[in-house]
Design a protein around this motif. Structure first.
Motif, PDB file in Angstrom:
ATOM      1  N   TRP A 175     -13.476 -52.206  74.876  1.00 21.04           N
ATOM      2  CA  TRP A 175     -13.136 -50.868  74.410  1.00 21.04           C
ATOM      3  C   TRP A 175     -11.636 -50.653  74.255  1.00 21.04           C
ATOM      4  CZ3 TRP A 175     -15.748 -47.551  71.862  1.00 21.04           C
ATOM      5  CH2 TRP A 175     -15.383 -46.207  71.797  1.00 21.04           C
TER       6      TRP A 175
ATOM      7  N   THR B  69      -6.691 -48.858  69.573  1.00 20.16           N
ATOM      8  CA  THR B  69      -7.425 -47.943  70.460  1.00 20.16           C
ATOM      9  C   THR B  69      -7.177 -46.514  70.000  1.00 20.16           C
ATOM     10  OG1 THR B  69      -5.569 -47.962  72.022  1.00 20.16           O
ATOM     11  CG2 THR B  69      -7.371 -49.490  72.448  1.00 20.16           C
TER      12      THR B  69
ATOM     13  N   TYR C 240     -13.598 -39.278  61.424  1.00 18.02           N
ATOM     14  CA  TYR C 240     -13.933 -40.496  62.170  1.00 18.02           C
ATOM     15  C   TYR C 240     -15.408 -40.829  61.988  1.00 18.02           C
ATOM     16  CZ  TYR C 240     -15.469 -36.923  65.509  1.00 18.02           C
ATOM     17  OH  TYR C 240     -16.075 -35.846  66.095  1.00 18.02           O
TER      18      TYR C 240
ATOM     19  N   ARG D  56     -13.579 -49.947  69.347  1.00 20.14           N
ATOM     20  CA  ARG D  56     -13.063 -48.921  68.430  1.00 20.14           C
ATOM     21  C   ARG D  56     -11.892 -49.496  67.657  1.00 20.14           C
ATOM     22  NH1 ARG D  56      -9.634 -45.121  72.605  1.00 20.14           N
ATOM     23  NH2 ARG D  56      -9.532 -46.635  74.294  1.00 20.14           N
TER      24      ARG D  56
ATOM     25  N   HIS E 142     -10.697 -43.301  61.957  1.00 18.09           N
ATOM     26  CA  HIS E 142     -11.055 -43.932  63.223  1.00 18.09           C
ATOM     27  C   HIS E 142     -12.520 -44.347  63.215  1.00 18.09           C
ATOM     28  CE1 HIS E 142      -7.580 -41.607  65.392  1.00 18.09           C
ATOM     29  NE2 HIS E 142      -7.149 -42.512  64.541  1.00 18.09           N
TER      30      HIS E 142
ATOM     31  N   PHE F 256     -15.621 -45.730  65.781  1.00 18.82           N
ATOM     32  CA  PHE F 256     -16.110 -45.918  67.152  1.00 18.82           C
ATOM     33  C   PHE F 256     -17.503 -46.544  67.088  1.00 18.82           C
ATOM     34  CE2 PHE F 256     -13.286 -42.244  67.063  1.00 18.82           C
ATOM     35  CZ  PHE F 256     -12.405 -42.517  68.109  1.00 18.82           C
TER      36      PHE F 256
END
Length: 616
Positions: free
Chosen positions: A212, A217, A378, A417, A574, A576
């Protein structure tokens, strides 16, 4: 028999007993990264420096004026590279005494060293900002702990962790002689530990999702700044809420919407008594008689899927309304939403509600890893759901099914991520060497025409690539990793007509696929590790929405004709890739979806939390 779990850890203890896992006590492991060059802590009380004698402190406090900081001047460097400058300002002797008391208490706590370092810094900062005056004047310690326990319990954390944090010392810790007491320091450390438990959980991110914090990040600042911010925020919260200590914890509660929705479900589960287990049997569908229809209607109503009036009037008949409610239940439990009572649906209906509570607790810990600021735009790909969602803030913009990595070593999609940087239309597929050696080369060696018939070519170099002939020697060079096989762009390409790049060490990206039938499956772990998209054109339109050079027509043209096009994103997005087996239902404002543990990670995650407790 009904079982009442008063906190999240009670759920963990029950599961641990059932699994034969020895419960080691309270969860006290750190979820924080190491601060830069941590100040060493002493391994046992005997190694801690002796406290400054009280008489000396009193004498110095009486005789010494308040310290005055040295005037600001720029540091200088001598010829040897050593930095020198004005002498450091004098240290307030009360600071030394408070730090000494805190260190001795922290040694008693047996917390991990990294956690002790952080708690020491938070404690020192709180007293420094309070000008070394007591933080808890007039407070009953038991009342403070009771309030902290209630706050932790409401977040599915161990309510016993804080009161049991400091076992009795063999020798009493000497009391300071200037107002601050050992009990005062102890309470400050206990509040600091409660704040860290809320913010970061009892286990580190390396133990929950190992990758992670590798690479990009998004949403997270560097560890040194993070530690400094936590220390500052703790001191400010303690000053602001001196009369309501539980409110001092509010700023440490994770603020992301996934955590908020999971916690709402946790509180709802505490407010409702655990229903008696019902074992459903048989096979039924809407429009037919079913002996257990009244029990089914009550369960669906209690879980919010059916109006209570419908449940009260239910007879031994499976109504259309019950069929609609059952389809919603199936969707929320990761099943095919056909409205039919089959074996898998029966198993979820017969599930003990306490297992759902356990799942909420576990996934709340995972949600603490999600940053508070996920970005303006995101993408969240939740593997157990087999879905990806695009968000503008907390507003859902696009959603679709995905196919992800097979549950086999080397093929599972990693949990990580990153930041999307490019869209590539009509991409080549550069076949990874492992796939080429294990899957493509055996077929090519048997039939030299296999490569050209499927759009493959052997190439040397990448940009620009030189196409090589299909010969035994070149196939051997592919096996040795000296040449590469790529697939030409087009409809038969394994990556389809578009891919979305967020460069990472896992070589994972999102892409189209010609194998559309896989999206009709309820179990969609069928790839080598990358994530295949059900509607890649829709995602391209959402990703490029704010780029004036790309509209729906230009995107369709780029996907269906012409050469490869690489489009850098003007506003990176982003990404995830997460693993939640309990996840907020996105088609309504409350409620969760209960999802299959496709990679079998939940038992290991639970064991990790228990192991973190034993190390505490």
């Amino acid at each position: 028999m009904q079982v009442w779990f008063h906190s999240g850890l009670a759920v963990f203890r029950a599961v641990a007993v059932a699994a034969g896992v020895a419960w080691a006590g309270v969860i006290l492991a750190s979820g924080a990264p190491d601060p830069a060059k941590p100040r060493p802590l002493f391994p046992n009380p005997e190694a801690v420096p002796v406290a400054v004698p009280a008489e000396k402190v009193a004498r110095e406090l009486k005789a010494t004026p308040a310290p005055v900081a040295a005037p600001r001047t720029e540091a200088k460097t001598d010829d040897a590279g050593e930095v020198y400058g004005p002498p450091l300002p004098p240290v307030d002797p009360r600071k030394i005494v408070i730090e000494d008391v805190a260190r001795k208490l922290l040694v008693l706590s047996e917390l991990p060293v990294r956690r002790r370092v952080r708690l020491l810094g938070m404690c020192e900062g709180a007293y420094r900002d309070a000008e070394y005056e007591p933080c808890w004047s007039g407070w009953n310690p038991d009342l403070v702990l009771e309030r902290l326990n209630d706050a932790l319990r409401s977040h599915a954390l161990d309510a016993e962790a804080i009161p049991g944090m400091f076992p009795p010392a063999e020798k009493p810790i000497p009391e300071p002689n200037f107002g601050v007491t050992v009990d005062d320091v102890r309470l400050t450390l206990q509040l600091a530990e409660a704040a860290l438990l809320l913010k970061e959980g009892p286990a580190t991110e390396q133990l929950i999702w190992p990758a992670w914090n590798q690479g990009d990040t998004p949403g997270t600042i560097d560890s040194k700044t993070h530690t400094a911010n936590v220390t500052r925020d703790f001191s400010a919260a303690l000053r602001r809420h001196r009369n309501e200590p539980e409110r001092a914890l509010e700023g440490f509660v994770p603020a992301n919407w996934i955590y908020r929705r999971l916690r709402e479900a946790w509180l709802a589960s505490l407010a409702n008594p655990t229903p008696a287990g019902i074992r459903f049997t048989g096979f039924a569908s809407a429009g037919h008689s079913y002996r257990q229809a009244p029990e089914l209607a009550r369960l669906l109503a209690d879980r919010g899927y059916l109006p209570q009036e419908e449940a009260r009037n239910a007879g031994a008949f499976f109504t259309r309304e019950m069929g609609s409610a059952l389809r919603a239940w199936q969707r929320d439990n990761g099943l095919s939403a056909d409205g039919i009572l089959g074996p898998k649906t029966l198993a979820t209906l017969s599930r003990d509600a306490n297992r759902d509570r356990q799942s909420i607790v576990l996934n709340l810990h995972r949600a603490r890893l999600i940053p508070n600021d996920m970005g303006d735009r995101y993408l969240v790909a939740n593997l157990p759901a087999g879905e990806i969602h695009g968000f503008d803030g907390e507003r859902l913009g696009v959603t679709m099914r995905i196919v992800f990595g097979r549950d086999e070593d080397g093929r599972r999609t990693p949990i990580f991520r990153d930041t999307m940087e490019q869209v590539v239309f009509r991409p080549y597929w550069w076949i990874p060497n492992s796939i080429a050696v294990n899957e493509t080369l055996p077929l090519a060696r048997r039939d030299y025409s296999y490569l050209s018939r499927h759009g493959y070519e052997i190439v040397k170099n990448f940009e620009p690539a030189t196409v090589m002939r299909v010969t035994r020697q070149n196939l051997d060079l592919v096996a040795a990793g000296k040449l590469t096989i790529r697939q030409r762009a087009g409809y038969g390409n394994a990556l389809g007509l578009v891919k979305f790049l967020f460069p990472n060490d896992h070589n994972v990206y999102f892409h189209d696929t010609p194998q559309k039938s896989l999206f009709n499956l309820s179990e969609r772990d069928h790839s080598h590790g990358c994530v295949r998209l059900q509607h890649p054109g829709d995602l391209a339109k959402w990703v490029l929405r704010d780029d004036p050079d790309w509209d729906e027509k230009s995107i369709d043209r780029a996907m269906n004709a012409g050469d490869r096009k690489i489009v850098p994103l003007k506003r990176p997005i982003h990404v995830f890739i997460v693993y939640f087996t309990a996840f907020p239902a996105l088609d309504r404002e409350t409620g969760l979806r209960w999802l299959p543990d496709v990679y079998g990670m939940d038992p290991d995650a639970l064991g990790t939390l228990l192991a973190a407790a034993s190390r505490g």
